[in-house]
Design an enzyme around this catalytic site. Structure first.
Site, short mmCIF file in Angstrom:
data_model
loop_
_atom_site.label_atom_id
_atom_site.label_comp_id
_atom_site.label_asym_id
_atom_site.label_seq_id
_atom_site.Cartn_x
_atom_site.Cartn_y
_atom_site.Cartn_z
N HIS A 1 1.46 5.04 4.43
CA HIS A 1 0.35 5.72 2.64
C HIS A 1 1.08 6.59 3.18
O HIS A 1 0.84 7.57 1.84
CB HIS A 1 -1.28 4.94 3.65
CG HIS A 1 -1.24 4.05 3.25
ND1 HIS A 1 -2.75 3.89 4.63
CD2 HIS A 1 -0.78 3.06 3.81
CE1 HIS A 1 -2.60 2.38 4.54
NE2 HIS A 1 -1.79 1.78 3.94
N SER B 1 0.95 -0.90 -0.02
CA SER B 1 -0.23 -0.12 -0.28
C SER B 1 0.74 0.80 0.16
O SER B 1 0.24 2.54 -0.62
CB SER B 1 -0.86 -0.34 0.98
OG SER B 1 -0.34 -0.19 2.60
#
Length: 226
Positions: free
Chosen positions: A178, A127
């Site tokens: 992220h 991610s």
């Protein structure tokens, strides 16, 4: 098999990354049968742990390896599915070589921020790179002239904001990774020319963005080690 060959010819890097990520996940299931989702298994396969990197600087390779390691089937499946769709899109926009560079470097920037902000937690997952791709598409859509990319960029902008807010209220999700991926992806979108929008940014802007990425990652490493 024929369909897979066609996909590989169109987007060889995306399919190769999916293959490598899948092989590593399967290897974890075999070696750590029943315990593959444990913190120890993820760490042993290359998960990020900031305090360990601080103690052993030769472990800086962990800035890269967490991109290919996942906690359990749900984590792996969601990221693999996202990589399949977003990866192919990004590979068409930037070309195979620049897409590979962007994917790896966005993952590094995400893991670098994780290393600084959550040094005692083992972190892993694609991610970091995927959020970098989201951010890169947002940048190219915002500054470019292609109507489709503009629409796509607006959609991804909303997606990034929703996910980052969701991360705040979700335990055990690495928001720093992220966010670091978003920062890296945005800078890399400026630095690396897209195939269809090569004239968006001036050379000095590309150089400045590349320098900004370098300082971001280097700064994170130096804060961790010293």
């Amino acid at each position: 098999m024929t369909a897979l060959k066609r996909e590989f010819k169109k987007t060889p890097v995306t399919i190769s990354l999916l293959g490598l990520t899948s092989l590593i996940f399967v290897a974890m299931q075999i070696i750590y049968f029943g315990q593959a989702s444990s913190v120890q298994a993820v760490f042993d396969f290359g998960g990020m742990l900031g305090v360990y990197v601080k103690a052993y600087p030769n472990q800086l390779w962990r800035l890269v390896t967490p991109i290919f390691v996942h906690f359990g089937w749900e984590h792996f499946f969601f990221n693999a599915l996202t990589l399949y769709f977003v990866g192919q899109m990004a590979e068409h926009i930037w070309g195979s070589r620049r897409f590979l560079v962007m994917y790896i470097l966005a993952g590094i920037s995400g893991n670098a921020l994780t290393m600084v902000s959550s040094p005692n937690a083992v972190a892993a997952g694609a991610s970091t790179s995927l959020f970098g791709l989201f951010a890169a598409i947002v940048i190219i859509g915002y500054f470019g002239r292609n109507p489709y990319l503009k629409h796509l960029g607006r959609s991804y902008q909303i997606l990034i904001l929703i996910n980052l807010v969701f991360n705040i209220f979700t335990p055990n999700v690495g928001i720093a990774g992220h966010l670091g991926g978003v920062i890296g992806g945005a800078l890399l979108a400026i630095c690396l020319p897209a195939q269809y929008e090569k004239q968006i940014f001036k050379p000095w802007q590309r150089i400045l963005a590349g320098f900004g990425y370098f300082i971001f990652v280097l700064g994170s490493v130096l804060i961790t080690l010293f």
